[in-house]
Scaffold this motif. Structure first.
Motif, PDB file in Angstrom:
ATOM      1  N   UNK A  35       5.332 -38.143  38.716  1.00  0.00           N
ATOM      2  CA  UNK A  35       4.256 -38.006  37.729  1.00  0.00           C
ATOM      3  C   UNK A  35       2.896 -38.206  38.391  1.00  0.00           C
ATOM      4  N   UNK A  36       2.850 -39.048  39.384  1.00  0.00           N
ATOM      5  CA  UNK A  36       1.588 -39.328  40.085  1.00  0.00           C
ATOM      6  C   UNK A  36       0.997 -38.046  40.684  1.00  0.00           C
ATOM      7  N   UNK A  37       1.861 -37.127  41.096  1.00  0.00           N
ATOM      8  CA  UNK A  37       1.402 -35.876  41.727  1.00  0.00           C
ATOM      9  C   UNK A  37       1.529 -34.669  40.796  1.00  0.00           C
ATOM     10  N   UNK A  38       1.883 -34.919  39.561  1.00  0.00           N
ATOM     11  CA  UNK A  38       2.139 -33.820  38.622  1.00  0.00           C
ATOM     12  C   UNK A  38       0.929 -32.906  38.444  1.00  0.00           C
ATOM     13  N   UNK A  39      -0.281 -33.461  38.506  1.00  0.00           N
ATOM     14  CA  UNK A  39      -1.488 -32.643  38.314  1.00  0.00           C
ATOM     15  C   UNK A  39      -1.624 -31.549  39.384  1.00  0.00           C
ATOM     16  N   UNK A  40      -0.890 -31.683  40.487  1.00  0.00           N
ATOM     17  CA  UNK A  40      -0.935 -30.670  41.558  1.00  0.00           C
ATOM     18  C   UNK A  40       0.084 -29.554  41.350  1.00  0.00           C
ATOM     19  N   UNK A  41       0.977 -29.705  40.376  1.00  0.00           N
ATOM     20  CA  UNK A  41       1.993 -28.688  40.126  1.00  0.00           C
ATOM     21  C   UNK A  41       1.344 -27.415  39.603  1.00  0.00           C
ATOM     22  N   UNK A  42       1.975 -26.287  39.892  1.00  0.00           N
ATOM     23  CA  UNK A  42       1.487 -25.018  39.364  1.00  0.00           C
ATOM     24  C   UNK A  42       1.553 -25.049  37.831  1.00  0.00           C
ATOM     25  N   UNK A  43       0.428 -24.749  37.183  1.00  0.00           N
ATOM     26  CA  UNK A  43       0.323 -24.709  35.716  1.00  0.00           C
ATOM     27  C   UNK A  43       0.708 -26.031  35.051  1.00  0.00           C
ATOM     28  N   UNK A  44       0.330 -27.142  35.654  1.00  0.00           N
ATOM     29  CA  UNK A  44       0.673 -28.461  35.105  1.00  0.00           C
ATOM     30  C   UNK A  44       0.165 -28.620  33.675  1.00  0.00           C
ATOM     31  N   UNK A  45      -1.038 -28.155  33.400  1.00  0.00           N
ATOM     32  CA  UNK A  45      -1.599 -28.314  32.050  1.00  0.00           C
ATOM     33  C   UNK A  45      -0.821 -27.484  31.029  1.00  0.00           C
ATOM     34  N   UNK A  46      -0.388 -26.301  31.435  1.00  0.00           N
ATOM     35  CA  UNK A  46       0.409 -25.447  30.539  1.00  0.00           C
ATOM     36  C   UNK A  46       1.755 -26.110  30.254  1.00  0.00           C
ATOM     37  N   UNK A  47       2.355 -26.688  31.285  1.00  0.00           N
ATOM     38  CA  UNK A  47       3.622 -27.392  31.093  1.00  0.00           C
ATOM     39  C   UNK A  47       3.434 -28.502  30.063  1.00  0.00           C
ATOM     40  N   UNK A  48       2.361 -29.284  30.214  1.00  0.00           N
ATOM     41  CA  UNK A  48       2.118 -30.401  29.294  1.00  0.00           C
ATOM     42  C   UNK A  48       1.771 -29.946  27.874  1.00  0.00           C
ATOM     43  N   UNK A  49       1.158 -28.789  27.750  1.00  0.00           N
ATOM     44  CA  UNK A  49       0.850 -28.269  26.405  1.00  0.00           C
ATOM     45  C   UNK A  49       2.140 -27.942  25.654  1.00  0.00           C
ATOM     46  N   UNK A  50       3.140 -27.473  26.383  1.00  0.00           N
ATOM     47  CA  UNK A  50       4.341 -26.934  25.744  1.00  0.00           C
ATOM     48  C   UNK A  50       5.597 -27.786  25.867  1.00  0.00           C
ATOM     49  N   UNK A  51       5.549 -28.837  26.674  1.00  0.00           N
ATOM     50  CA  UNK A  51       6.760 -29.616  26.945  1.00  0.00           C
ATOM     51  C   UNK A  51       6.439 -31.102  27.037  1.00  0.00           C
ATOM     52  N   UNK A  52       7.399 -31.901  26.612  1.00  0.00           N
ATOM     53  CA  UNK A  52       7.301 -33.346  26.782  1.00  0.00           C
ATOM     54  C   UNK A  52       7.852 -33.713  28.152  1.00  0.00           C
ATOM     55  N   UNK A  53       7.346 -34.813  28.695  1.00  0.00           N
ATOM     56  CA  UNK A  53       7.837 -35.323  29.973  1.00  0.00           C
ATOM     57  C   UNK A  53       8.354 -36.740  29.746  1.00  0.00           C
ATOM     58  N   UNK A  54       9.588 -36.975  30.175  1.00  0.00           N
ATOM     59  CA  UNK A  54      10.212 -38.286  30.078  1.00  0.00           C
ATOM     60  C   UNK A  54      10.243 -38.890  31.485  1.00  0.00           C
ATOM     61  N   UNK A  55       9.679 -40.075  31.615  1.00  0.00           N
ATOM     62  CA  UNK A  55       9.479 -40.676  32.927  1.00  0.00           C
ATOM     63  C   UNK A  55      10.324 -41.936  33.062  1.00  0.00           C
ATOM     64  N   UNK A  56      10.994 -42.065  34.208  1.00  0.00           N
ATOM     65  CA  UNK A  56      11.761 -43.282  34.479  1.00  0.00           C
ATOM     66  C   UNK A  56      11.136 -44.017  35.664  1.00  0.00           C
ATOM     67  N   UNK A  57      11.283 -45.359  35.678  1.00  0.00           N
ATOM     68  CA  UNK A  57      10.676 -46.151  36.762  1.00  0.00           C
ATOM     69  C   UNK A  57      11.421 -45.959  38.079  1.00  0.00           C
ATOM     70  N   UNK A  58      10.681 -46.050  39.173  1.00  0.00           N
ATOM     71  CA  UNK A  58      11.281 -45.952  40.502  1.00  0.00           C
ATOM     72  C   UNK A  58      11.324 -47.302  41.205  1.00  0.00           C
TER      73      UNK A  58
END
Length: 192
Positions: A109-132
């Motif tokens: 998640x820390x690097x998610x903003x660098x993913x291709x179309x990250x904002x579009x992904x977030x507009x249309x999908x939920x993200x479930x995050x687990x601790x590392x």
């Protein structure tokens, strides 16, 4: 139906992967978790990465006794190199009645903003995050986003790299692997 997509090379899949996926299937609003086996990137050094279908076979064997956990080879059919946004678009077209969400470790998640179309992904999908890492929260720019959900899943300090290296060194890693996966690895002499 709400599907959590758990992406990875699963080289090999281990009990840590199963614990996390099962936790999401049982303790979140996800109906199922699909293990999306990522294909070998043709532009990267293959090193110790097993063949796509050998890794898919391990995921199949690991999940066959769990009704809420499923293997997926969806990315095998997409042009490479592939991006998550392309996989999501493809899945939405193939399964229009399903809602797809991403499952990721908080380090990703820390690097998610660098993913291709990250904002579009977030507009249309939920993200479930687990601790590392236990007790240490990684601050990200998405911490307060309405579509990002932090799930208090168990912290699993097992890695596929550790398992591969241990097998190469002749160590017994059987307790870290689902029984069906261990039998397949042993039979096929993988990672030795």
């Amino acid at each position: 139906m709400k599907i959590g997509l758990y992406f990875g090379s699963f080289n090999p899949i281990h009990v840590g992967h199963l614990v996390i996926a099962n936790h999401f299937a049982e303790y979140s609003d996800l109906d199922q978790v699909w293990f999306v086996v990522t294909p070998h990137n043709p532009f990267k050094n293959k090193s110790s990465l097993l063949d796509n279908y050998q890794r898919l076979e391990m995921v199949y064997r690991a999940t066959k006794d769990y009704t809420k956990l499923q293997p997926s080879d969806i990315e095998f059919k997409l042009p490479q190199p592939n991006y998550t946004i392309n996989t999501l678009v493809h899945l939405e077209e193939k399964y229009p009645n399903y809602e797809f969400c991403l499952i990721m470790g908080e380090d990703n998640l820390k690097h998610f903003h660098k993913w291709k179309n990250a904002e579009v992904i977030l507009q249309n999908h939920h993200i479930y995050v687990y601790p590392r890492v236990p007790k240490i929260r990684v601050e990200t720019k998405f911490d307060d986003h309405e579509k990002v959900h932090f799930i208090d899943a168990p912290v699993m300090e097992i890695s596929s790299t550790f398992i591969r290296n241990a097998i190469k060194e002749g160590k017994n890693v059987q307790p870290m692997l689902p029984q069906h996966v261990w039998e397949y690895l042993d039979e096929m002499n993988f990672y030795r």
